[in-house]
Design an enzyme around this catalytic site. Structure first.
Site, PDB file in Angstrom:
ATOM      1  N   VAL A 171     -43.288  23.221  25.582  1.00 52.24           N
ATOM      2  CA  VAL A 171     -42.951  24.400  24.786  1.00 52.24           C
ATOM      3  C   VAL A 171     -43.801  25.589  25.220  1.00 52.24           C
ATOM      4  O   VAL A 171     -43.281  26.690  25.451  1.00 52.24           O
ATOM      5  CB  VAL A 171     -43.154  24.109  23.273  1.00 52.24           C
ATOM      6  CG1 VAL A 171     -42.976  25.377  22.452  1.00 52.24           C
ATOM      7  CG2 VAL A 171     -42.177  23.035  22.816  1.00 52.24           C
ATOM      8  N   ASP A 219     -55.008  26.591  28.292  1.00 48.94           N
ATOM      9  CA  ASP A 219     -54.921  25.145  28.053  1.00 48.94           C
ATOM     10  C   ASP A 219     -56.330  24.583  28.206  1.00 48.94           C
ATOM     11  O   ASP A 219     -57.144  25.141  28.942  1.00 48.94           O
ATOM     12  CB  ASP A 219     -53.960  24.510  29.069  1.00 48.94           C
ATOM     13  CG  ASP A 219     -53.504  23.127  28.643  1.00 48.94           C
ATOM     14  OD1 ASP A 219     -52.361  22.993  28.198  1.00 48.94           O
ATOM     15  OD2 ASP A 219     -54.314  22.171  28.748  1.00 48.94           O
ATOM     16  N   LYS A 270     -36.879  24.444  10.879  1.00 51.78           N
ATOM     17  CA  LYS A 270     -37.130  23.593  12.053  1.00 51.78           C
ATOM     18  C   LYS A 270     -36.900  22.115  11.727  1.00 51.78           C
ATOM     19  O   LYS A 270     -36.172  21.408  12.426  1.00 51.78           O
ATOM     20  CB  LYS A 270     -38.566  23.835  12.531  1.00 51.78           C
ATOM     21  CG  LYS A 270     -39.061  22.850  13.554  1.00 51.78           C
ATOM     22  CD  LYS A 270     -38.324  23.006  14.864  1.00 51.78           C
ATOM     23  CE  LYS A 270     -38.689  21.892  15.821  1.00 51.78           C
ATOM     24  NZ  LYS A 270     -38.162  22.086  17.140  1.00 51.78           N
ATOM     25  N   ALA A 308     -22.202   8.682  20.912  1.00 52.53           N
ATOM     26  CA  ALA A 308     -22.793   7.410  20.486  1.00 52.53           C
ATOM     27  C   ALA A 308     -23.651   6.866  21.626  1.00 52.53           C
ATOM     28  O   ALA A 308     -23.387   7.141  22.794  1.00 52.53           O
ATOM     29  CB  ALA A 308     -21.686   6.432  20.127  1.00 52.53           C
ATOM     30  N   GLY A 341     -34.111   9.428  20.678  1.00 53.53           N
ATOM     31  CA  GLY A 341     -35.522   9.216  20.993  1.00 53.53           C
ATOM     32  C   GLY A 341     -36.152  10.539  21.382  1.00 53.53           C
ATOM     33  O   GLY A 341     -35.669  11.600  20.984  1.00 53.53           O
ATOM     34  N   CYS A 359     -39.427  14.487  19.724  1.00 49.20           N
ATOM     35  CA  CYS A 359     -39.182  15.339  18.544  1.00 49.20           C
ATOM     36  C   CYS A 359     -38.463  14.630  17.402  1.00 49.20           C
ATOM     37  O   CYS A 359     -39.006  14.529  16.300  1.00 49.20           O
ATOM     38  CB  CYS A 359     -38.384  16.561  18.971  1.00 49.20           C
ATOM     39  SG  CYS A 359     -39.195  17.483  20.282  1.00 49.20           S
ATOM     40  N   LYS A 402     -33.555  10.749  27.745  1.00 45.59           N
ATOM     41  CA  LYS A 402     -32.219  11.289  27.978  1.00 45.59           C
ATOM     42  C   LYS A 402     -32.207  11.732  29.439  1.00 45.59           C
ATOM     43  O   LYS A 402     -33.252  11.652  30.114  1.00 45.59           O
ATOM     44  CB  LYS A 402     -31.907  12.455  27.038  1.00 45.59           C
ATOM     45  CG  LYS A 402     -32.816  13.650  27.212  1.00 45.59           C
ATOM     46  CD  LYS A 402     -32.362  14.821  26.349  1.00 45.59           C
ATOM     47  CE  LYS A 402     -33.230  16.041  26.612  1.00 45.59           C
ATOM     48  NZ  LYS A 402     -32.803  17.214  25.866  1.00 45.59           N
ATOM     49  N   ARG A 441     -41.464   9.697  26.554  1.00 45.56           N
ATOM     50  CA  ARG A 441     -41.995   9.522  25.199  1.00 45.56           C
ATOM     51  C   ARG A 441     -40.902   9.062  24.239  1.00 45.56           C
ATOM     52  O   ARG A 441     -39.821   9.625  24.198  1.00 45.56           O
ATOM     53  CB  ARG A 441     -42.613  10.845  24.698  1.00 45.56           C
ATOM     54  CG  ARG A 441     -43.937  11.160  25.375  1.00 45.56           C
ATOM     55  CD  ARG A 441     -44.468  12.491  24.935  1.00 45.56           C
ATOM     56  NE  ARG A 441     -43.635  13.584  25.419  1.00 45.56           N
ATOM     57  CZ  ARG A 441     -43.804  14.861  25.071  1.00 45.56           C
ATOM     58  NH1 ARG A 441     -44.755  15.200  24.236  1.00 45.56           N
ATOM     59  NH2 ARG A 441     -43.028  15.796  25.572  1.00 45.56           N
TER      60      ARG A 441
HETATM   61  C1  UGA Z   1     -34.596  18.326  20.281  1.00 53.75           C
HETATM   62  C2  UGA Z   1     -33.673  19.413  19.711  1.00 53.75           C
HETATM   63  O1  UGA Z   1     -32.355  19.272  20.261  1.00 53.75           O
HETATM   64  C3  UGA Z   1     -34.209  20.798  20.024  1.00 53.75           C
HETATM   65  O2  UGA Z   1     -33.393  21.786  19.417  1.00 53.75           O
HETATM   66  C4  UGA Z   1     -35.636  20.900  19.468  1.00 53.75           C
HETATM   67  O3  UGA Z   1     -36.214  22.160  19.740  1.00 53.75           O
HETATM   68  C5  UGA Z   1     -36.496  19.818  20.097  1.00 53.75           C
HETATM   69  O4  UGA Z   1     -35.921  18.537  19.783  1.00 53.75           O
HETATM   70  C6  UGA Z   1     -37.871  19.930  19.514  1.00 53.75           C
HETATM   71  O5  UGA Z   1     -38.015  19.736  18.309  1.00 53.75           O
HETATM   72  O6  UGA Z   1     -38.781  20.366  20.215  1.00 53.75           O
HETATM   73  P1  UGA Z   1     -34.938  17.186  22.688  1.00 53.75           P
HETATM   74  O7  UGA Z   1     -35.870  16.242  21.996  1.00 53.75           O
HETATM   75  O8  UGA Z   1     -35.352  17.803  23.970  1.00 53.75           O
HETATM   76  O9  UGA Z   1     -34.571  18.419  21.703  1.00 53.75           O
HETATM   77  O10 UGA Z   1     -33.624  16.370  22.991  1.00 53.75           O
HETATM   78  P2  UGA Z   1     -32.109  16.308  22.467  1.00 53.75           P
HETATM   79  O11 UGA Z   1     -31.221  16.804  23.518  1.00 53.75           O
HETATM   80  O12 UGA Z   1     -31.959  16.884  21.119  1.00 53.75           O
HETATM   81  O13 UGA Z   1     -31.913  14.705  22.364  1.00 53.75           O
HETATM   82  C7  UGA Z   1     -32.699  13.930  21.468  1.00 53.75           C
HETATM   83  C8  UGA Z   1     -32.247  12.478  21.510  1.00 53.75           C
HETATM   84  O14 UGA Z   1     -30.961  12.323  20.924  1.00 53.75           O
HETATM   85  C9  UGA Z   1     -32.132  11.904  22.917  1.00 53.75           C
HETATM   86  O15 UGA Z   1     -32.620  10.577  22.910  1.00 53.75           O
HETATM   87  C10 UGA Z   1     -30.631  11.923  23.198  1.00 53.75           C
HETATM   88  O16 UGA Z   1     -30.212  10.957  24.117  1.00 53.75           O
HETATM   89  C11 UGA Z   1     -30.091  11.621  21.797  1.00 53.75           C
HETATM   90  N1  UGA Z   1     -28.709  12.093  21.600  1.00 53.75           N
HETATM   91  C12 UGA Z   1     -28.426  13.416  21.638  1.00 53.75           C
HETATM   92  C13 UGA Z   1     -27.704  11.169  21.342  1.00 53.75           C
HETATM   93  O17 UGA Z   1     -27.940   9.941  21.295  1.00 53.75           O
HETATM   94  N2  UGA Z   1     -26.436  11.624  21.120  1.00 53.75           N
HETATM   95  C14 UGA Z   1     -26.130  12.937  21.139  1.00 53.75           C
HETATM   96  O18 UGA Z   1     -24.942  13.275  20.914  1.00 53.75           O
HETATM   97  C15 UGA Z   1     -27.141  13.861  21.407  1.00 53.75           C
END
Ligand code: UGA
Length: 434
Positions: free
Chosen positions: A15, A34, A208, A256, A261, A264, A325, A332
């Site tokens: 971030v 940092d 948030k 699905a 994970g 966040c 992902k 993590r």
């Molecule tokens: C997430 C949020 O999307 C951001 O908006 C937020 O700023 C961020 O957390 C944070 O709090 O800093 P991120 O953790 O990078 O972002 O990843 P995502 O793309 O949201 O995916 C999170 C998890 O959900 C992954 O494991 C992904 O595979 C899973 N996921 C996502 C699914 O299983 N299905 C989906 O349709 C979408």
């Protein structure tokens, strides 16, 4: 002409680094502080330690234009800045609550060096009420009372598309009681032409958590529907498509899979549950979101065991994908890694391939055999499982894949592959909810 400002960003993680590089790209003068000397050294040379599309270019541009600098320590960065953005980790504490100690330490460290009129902006994901806490800590640690503005400005950056999310935000949220301070913070984002919501600090902090908890809810909901689809012979991908055309629902976050994970969602869901508990509110819905997510791991492990002949003991499992992902090297809280561990605990031999994080995964998970090539992972495998949706995996030579395997079984936990094409190549294919 935009009003250009001097900004300090505390923390050079995902971030902080994205925030620093993007503000420099927008023309501001940015110094990123940092406390890791080695990191400061390598960032100063333009070496970006994380896989994040577009970020190395922005860091290089920022360094070349001298609008971006890296320094050791929060105080060194904050001493010359008009705005100080706190972008430090708030890890999950033992009881599920977010651990604020790093935010608190930084507030104490910067307080004595802040100038009158400077603004401390919190971007770290913090429990509701933390902006007020920061204000109090700053005063206690020597900042002149009434001269420092404090605001909350949560981030909504996804790993893998963080730069785009910063530069093309759906909204900018600023939580601050003082209008003049809120206006100054909003000016920093003026060029982005995004809707700017100015609200009180507690609401900004809640926006948030509520956003992440809602997205996690969408994922657990579609995973629960997927599990039902399997019993009634429906296809969850068709179902999600048919739901998504309704703009009240939308297409996104209805994939699905093995459960959410990353650094966040799991942490923020736990932190919001802790907040609810602390005010005696039974957030039953969110507890179920978490439970469904945990059980989704179990379902994938059970599918793999079933494909291996009802036991993992002695089976060889090929794993494709280890990051939480695709398009990130972040491991993590990765569901893929959790599942790989469970396979090993069940007595399987696991040969894994990941395009970005294989070597690091091998250091984290004892007994995980990591190979540098997706075909090698399949040698003598009883089952191949896809645990992260890397696009490159779609386009491999599946005759060659099948030729390497002992039996042609695929468990596709990301619904990445085409079931008809796989069955045509004599694979027994099992996805999620289809
Ligand atoms: C997430 C949020 O999307 C951001 O908006 C937020 O700023 C961020 O957390 C944070 O709090 O800093 P991120 O953790 O990078 O972002 O990843 P995502 O793309 O949201 O995916 C999170 C998890 O959900 C992954 O494991 C992904 O595979 C899973 N996921 C996502 C699914 O299983 N299905 C989906 O349709 C979408």
């Amino acid at each position: 002409m935009p009003l250009l400002s001097s900004i300090a960003v505390i923390g050079g993680g995902y971030v902080g680094l994205t925030t620093a590089a993007c503000f420099a790209h927008l023309g501001h003068d940015v110094v990123c502080g940092d406390n890791d000397a080695e990191k400061v050294r390598s960032l100063s040379k333009g070496e970006v330690p994380v896989l994040e599309e577009g970020l190395p270019d922005l860091v290089a541009q920022g360094l070349a234009s001298r609008r971006l600098r890296f320094v050791l320590g929060a105080a060194a960065a904050a001493s010359t800045a008009e705005f100080v953005f706190l972008c430090v980790p708030t890890p999950q504490g033992a009881n599920g609550a977010a651990d604020l100690s790093i935010v608190e330490d930084v507030a104490r460290e910067i307080a004595p060096v802040l100038h009158a009129g400077s603004v401390v902006v919190n971007k770290s994901t913090v429990p509701i009420g933390s902006t007020q806490l920061v204000e109090r800590l700053l005063t206690e640690a020597g900042a002149m009372p009434g001269t420092i503005g404090v605001a909350s400005n949560p981030e909504f950056l996804r790993e893998g598309s963080a730069v785009r999310d910063f530069l093309e935000p759906h909204r900018v949220v600023i939580g601050c009681q003082e209008t003049e301070v809120a206006v100054r913070v909003s000016e920093l984002y003026r060029d982005l032409r995004a809707p700017i919501l100015v609200t009180d600090a507690a609401s900004a902090e809640m926006i948030k958590y509520a956003s992440n908890a809602f997205l996690a809810t969408k994922i657990s909901f579609i995973n629960a529907i997927a599990n039902l689809c399997e019993s009634v012979h429906a296809d969850v991908r068709e179902v999600a498509l048919g739901m998504g055309y309704d703009p009240r629902i939308g297409f996104e976050f209805l994939h699905a899979g093995p459960g959410y994970g990353g650094s966040c969602f799991p942490k923020d869901v736990q932190a919001l549950l802790y907040t609810a508990d602390s005010v005696d509110y039974d957030f039953e819905l969110l507890r179920s979101v978490h439970d469904v997510n945990q059980r989704q791991h179990d379902r994938i492990v059970a599918k793999i065991a079933a494909a291996a002949g009802d036991t993992l003991e002695g089976a060889t499992i090929a794993v494709w994908g280890l990051t939480f992902k695709a398009n990130t090297d972040d491991l993590r809280d990765s569901p893929a890694l959790a599942i790989a561990r469970r396979l090993l605990e069940g007595g399987a031999r696991v040969r894994a391939y990941d395009p970005a994080a294989g070597e690091r995964a091998a250091q984290i998970v004892a007994g995980l055999d990591v190979v540098a090539d997706p075909y090698d992972a399949c040698v003598d495998a009883d089952v191949l499982t896809v645990l992260t949706e890397w696009d490159e995996l779609r386009w491999l030579d599946f005759e060659r894949v099948g030729g390497q395997m002992r039996t042609r079984h695929i468990v596709d936990a990301r619904n990445l592959l085409d079931p008809a094409a796989m069955r045509q190549k004599s694979f027994v294919y099992d996805g999620v909810g289809r």
